[in-house]
Scaffold this motif. Structure first.
Motif, PDB file in Angstrom:
ATOM      1  N   GLY A 391       2.180   0.455   2.028  1.00  0.00           N
ATOM      2  CA  GLY A 391       1.963  -0.920   1.585  1.00  0.00           C
ATOM      3  C   GLY A 391       2.663  -1.302   0.312  1.00  0.00           C
ATOM      4  N   ASP A 415       4.237   9.295   2.182  1.00  0.00           N
ATOM      5  CA  ASP A 415       4.360   7.941   1.638  1.00  0.00           C
ATOM      6  C   ASP A 415       5.320   7.213   2.571  1.00  0.00           C
ATOM      7  N   TRP A 418       7.688   0.970   5.415  1.00  0.00           N
ATOM      8  CA  TRP A 418       8.012   0.179   6.612  1.00  0.00           C
ATOM      9  C   TRP A 418       7.478  -1.223   6.411  1.00  0.00           C
ATOM     10  N   GLN A 419       7.575  -2.071   7.420  1.00  0.00           N
ATOM     11  CA  GLN A 419       7.204  -3.484   7.283  1.00  0.00           C
ATOM     12  C   GLN A 419       6.671  -4.015   8.609  1.00  0.00           C
ATOM     13  N   ASP A 505      13.694  -5.731   0.352  1.00  0.00           N
ATOM     14  CA  ASP A 505      13.290  -4.880  -0.769  1.00  0.00           C
ATOM     15  C   ASP A 505      14.534  -4.409  -1.516  1.00  0.00           C
ATOM     16  N   GLY A 529      -1.260  -4.423  -1.397  1.00  0.00           N
ATOM     17  CA  GLY A 529      -0.548  -4.014  -0.190  1.00  0.00           C
ATOM     18  C   GLY A 529      -0.391  -5.121   0.826  1.00  0.00           C
TER      19      GLY A 529
HETATM   20  O1  PRX Z   1       7.863  -4.254  -0.143  1.00  0.00           O
HETATM   21  C1  PRX Z   1       7.608  -3.289   0.856  1.00  0.00           C
HETATM   22  C2  PRX Z   1       6.142  -2.916   0.821  1.00  0.00           C
HETATM   23  O2  PRX Z   1       5.501  -3.757   1.737  1.00  0.00           O
HETATM   24  C3  PRX Z   1       6.446  -4.610   2.389  1.00  0.00           C
HETATM   25  C4  PRX Z   1       6.054  -4.829   3.828  1.00  0.00           C
HETATM   26  O3  PRX Z   1       4.824  -5.508   3.855  1.00  0.00           O
HETATM   27  P1  PRX Z   1       4.066  -5.738   5.224  1.00  0.00           P
HETATM   28  O4  PRX Z   1       4.982  -6.321   6.226  1.00  0.00           O
HETATM   29  O5  PRX Z   1       2.841  -6.506   4.894  1.00  0.00           O
HETATM   30  O6  PRX Z   1       3.706  -4.318   5.747  1.00  0.00           O
HETATM   31  C5  PRX Z   1       2.909  -3.474   4.973  1.00  0.00           C
HETATM   32  C6  PRX Z   1       2.572  -2.246   5.778  1.00  0.00           C
HETATM   33  C7  PRX Z   1       3.729  -1.640   6.470  1.00  0.00           C
HETATM   34  C8  PRX Z   1       7.763  -3.901   2.236  1.00  0.00           C
HETATM   35  O7  PRX Z   1       8.852  -4.784   2.359  1.00  0.00           O
HETATM   36  N1  PRX Z   1       5.925  -1.509   1.222  1.00  0.00           N
HETATM   37  C9  PRX Z   1       5.389  -1.064   2.369  1.00  0.00           C
HETATM   38  N2  PRX Z   1       5.268   0.284   2.356  1.00  0.00           N
HETATM   39  C10 PRX Z   1       5.745   0.711   1.176  1.00  0.00           C
HETATM   40  C11 PRX Z   1       6.177  -0.433   0.446  1.00  0.00           C
HETATM   41  N3  PRX Z   1       6.732  -0.316  -0.775  1.00  0.00           N
HETATM   42  C12 PRX Z   1       6.858   0.912  -1.287  1.00  0.00           C
HETATM   43  N4  PRX Z   1       6.462   2.047  -0.670  1.00  0.00           N
HETATM   44  C13 PRX Z   1       5.898   2.004   0.564  1.00  0.00           C
HETATM   45  N5  PRX Z   1       5.489   3.121   1.151  1.00  0.00           N
END
Ligand code: PRX
Length: 652
Positions: A391, A415, A418-419, A505, A529
């Motif tokens: 997140g 860790d 993904w998105q 990102d 998150g």
């Molecule tokens: O910025 C990154 C961050 O969460 C974003 C994606 O958000 P969402 O689509 O709501 O999904 C969240 C769950 C997958 C990304 O563009 N993000 C997600 N995982 C990480 C992260 N930033 C850093 N480390 C992570 N492990």
């Protein structure tokens, strides 16, 4: 964010995979190496082999990747399959009596569903949906508490080829209305209420409000009886779930859909405009959720998996509703918050259910860390063997606490970066292979071609920050933004000749090749998150009758990652003292009502104007500095209205 980068630059602790973990891992180091090699030599062939091996097909495919409509990529196009069949039916012979879902309510009620139970429950609801006139391709909005029935509802839609759109149960009537209208759903599945934080959340009441103000496509509302709170049922439109399924047969022939058939829409925030309906396909999405549950979570038949995410988010789709079931795992589903009746609830549940693989968000880890080590120490967490986070970047302090206090220095931490758009893990450790460094999501998975590039699309060297891109299509990538191809192209493929997927990102790679996520490049906040568009919050604020203008920025927050700071210009006088306090309260409530409690600004400041350049652009960078309480050293004389800076700082 800068704190994360700063500390990350000094991070030199390394954690190689424990020998006993490697010995029992699903994916051995030499197999991982072979996967990487194969993916590099033949990207399309690599994915085709996996798709044949991992998915049970109704009709085999012969086409791997179709890039003729790029950047709309399609995978395994002439194949037919059904996601629900892959998650349930194919396990019945070997795992029919194995628990699929161990549900626990916040009040402590529990119910276990075996794979056969799921087959029955999903079949009955799917038949009920069909009897209600739902057909392949129709959209169904799901607005539910985090109960097993939410997963059953999603699976039932998948079974008949209906496209679900899950809306997080914490969203307001307005947010729900936007999502109903945009998806054009005819049917909604909801519940009377759910219990969270010790109180009943009346979902049906909010759903009714949304239905009153939406454009009227919804003709049927299926209401699961859960909390027992009183609800209004509209004659002819509303039906109790329990009544709908009462006379339905348990067997429901799956709809054999094409690989590209949309499995679901999930709305997510962008920097501009309304939330976008991220559209995922069936087979490709399923494939990546399967392999990541096997490779990253190392799920074995004996494991008890628990992903704490709500089904309202992508994590609850890929790592609750679909992936774990597709690999035949046993998982825990919990309705409530981690602090009821006290901060030991999650650890108590890990002990009670013998959880072995646990997946949560850094914000939760930080919140529980604050409560002290004594609480987790009261519980037996010795069954845990692997931990995960998702997140947002995890700060090394929280990583170390998770590692020591929860994982007993025994469990690797994955860790996972993904998105919503990527569908499944993209950059994440393979726990039997990867040496971990706190704060880094480490390396791209086999078949994922991630890179850090500059404006021109050129790869950057070690420790140079740039755009995080994915250079080759992958099966679980989003297919488009629902009914908005233009937005799909302009958001994800605006640079680099439309060849690379732009994640949004910024990132850097360290000299070992590990990736470090630095933050968003757009106006998207990451609060606990969850992605929130600054513009959505600004739009909600200016919809209030007293507000003339608003700008929203983020500020680092030690539990939530980012806190929301709103700078507001009222139509009348700038309020001070008690009047200002009143107005802050009213505006926070207002945003909560219009979007949901997660979007409530933490801090609201009033001024006579916003700092703008002479060409009228709001100086967001300056606002971010003010929000952080930083000394303003840059020259503000180019500002059209220099005096407002002192007001926004609370100095005037
Ligand atoms: O910025 C990154 C961050 O969460 C974003 C994606 O958000 P969402 O689509 O709501 O999904 C969240 C769950 C997958 C990304 O563009 N993000 C997600 N995982 C990480 C992260 N930033 C850093 N480390 C992570 N492990």
């Amino acid at each position: 964010m800068s704190d994360t980068i700063e500390s990350a630059l000094h991070e030199n602790r390394h954690f190689p995979p424990p020998a006993d973990f490697v010995a029992n891992a699903r994916l051995k180091p030499e197999e991982a190496e072979a996967l990487y090699r194969k993916a590099e030599e033949d990207h399309e062939g690599f994915w085709c082999d996996l798709a044949r091996e991992k998915i049970t097909w109704h009709r085999e495919f012969s086409v791997g990747l179709d890039d003729s409509q790029a950047p709309h990529y399609a995978w395994f196009t002439d194949g037919r399959m059904n996601v629900s069949y892959n998650c349930i039916d194919r396990h019945l012979d070997t795992r029919g009596d194995k628990p699929a879902i161990i549900f626990e309510g916040e009040n402590g009620d529990t119910r276990t569903y075996t794979y056969r139970d799921l087959y029955h429950e999903v079949g009955k609801l799917a038949n009920g949906l069909r009897a209600s006139g739902v057909r392949k391709g129709d959209r169904v909005v799901i607005y539910m508490p985090m109960i097993a029935e939410a997963v059953i509802a999603m699976q039932a839609c998948a079974r008949i080829g209906a496209v679900h759109s899950v809306v997080f149960g914490g969203f307001s009537a307005d947010a729900l209305r936007d999502r109903i209208d945009n998806s054009g759903a005819e049917v909604m599945i909801t519940a009377d209420g759910g219990t969270r934080g010790g109180r009943v959340v009346s979902l049906k009441k909010t759903a009714d409000k949304a239905l009153d103000i939406c454009s009227g496509t919804v003709r049927k509302v299926i209401v699961c009886k859960r909390a027992g709170n009183e609800v209004n049922m509209t004659e002819g439109r509303d039906v109790w779930w329990q009544d709908l399924v009462a006379d339905q047969p348990v067997d429901c022939e799956p709809e054999w859909v094409e690989s590209e058939h949309p499995l679901f829409l999930l709305y997510t925030s962008g920097s501009t405009g309304k939330p976008k309906g991220i559209q995922h396909a069936s087979a490709g999405y399923l494939l990546n959720t399967i392999i990541t549950n096997e490779w990253v979570f190392d799920l074995h038949d004996e494991d008890i998996f628990w992903c704490t995410a709500d089904v309202g988010w992508i994590t609850g789709h890929s790592y609750v509703a679909y992936g774990p079931l597709a690999v035949g795992a046993t998982q825990v589903v919990y309705e409530g918050v981690p602090t009821v009746p006290d901060g030991g609830r999650w650890w108590q549940m890990c002990q009670a259910h013998g959880v072995t693989v646990f997946y949560t968000a850094p914000t939760a880890i930080r919140a529980l860390m604050k409560l002290g080590d004594e609480i987790p120490a009261e519980y037996d967490l010795s069954k845990l063997r692997l931990l995960g986070t998702v997140g947002e970047p995890i700060n090394p302090e929280a990583w170390m606490w998770y590692y020591r206090t929860i994982g007993g220095e025994r469990c690797p931490i994955v860790d996972t970066w993904w998105q919503t758009e990527t569908g499944a893990h993209m950059i994440a450790p393979l726990p039997s292979v990867t040496t971990l460094t706190p704060g880094s999501c480490t390396r791209p998975l086999p078949g994922i071609v991630a890179d850090v590039v500059n404006e021109e699309g050129e790869s950057l060297g070690p420790d140079q920050g740039g755009f995080l891109v994915i250079k080759k299509p992958w099966p679980s990538m989003l297919r488009t933004v629902w009914q908005d191809d233009h937005r799909y192209k302009s958001t994800y493929w605006p640079k680099f000749d439309g060849k690379y997927y732009l994640a949004g990102d910024s990132a850097r790679r360290d000299p070992d090749g590990n990736f470090w996520i630095m933050g968003r490049i757009d106006d998207v906040l990451n609060v606990s998150g969850h992605r929130l568009g600054t513009m959505e919050i600004e739009s909600a604020l200016v919809a209030h009758e007293a507000v003339a203008e608003a700008a929203v920025v983020g500020r680092p927050h030690d539990v939530k990652g980012e806190a929301i700071v709103a700078f507001v210009i009222l139509k009348g006088e700038r309020p001070t003292g008690a009047a200002a306090e009143e107005m802050v309260k009213a505006l926070r409530e207002w945003v909560s009502e219009h979007i949901g409690p997660i979007a409530k600004p933490d801090d609201i400041r009033f001024a006579d104007g916003l700092p703008k350049t002479r060409s009228g652009k709001i100086m967001r960078r300056l606002l971010r500095s003010i929000a952080k309480g930083e000394e303003i050293t840059s020259d503000t004389s180019t500002l059209e209205n220099e005096a407002v800076v002192a007001q926004l700082q609370g100095k005037a």
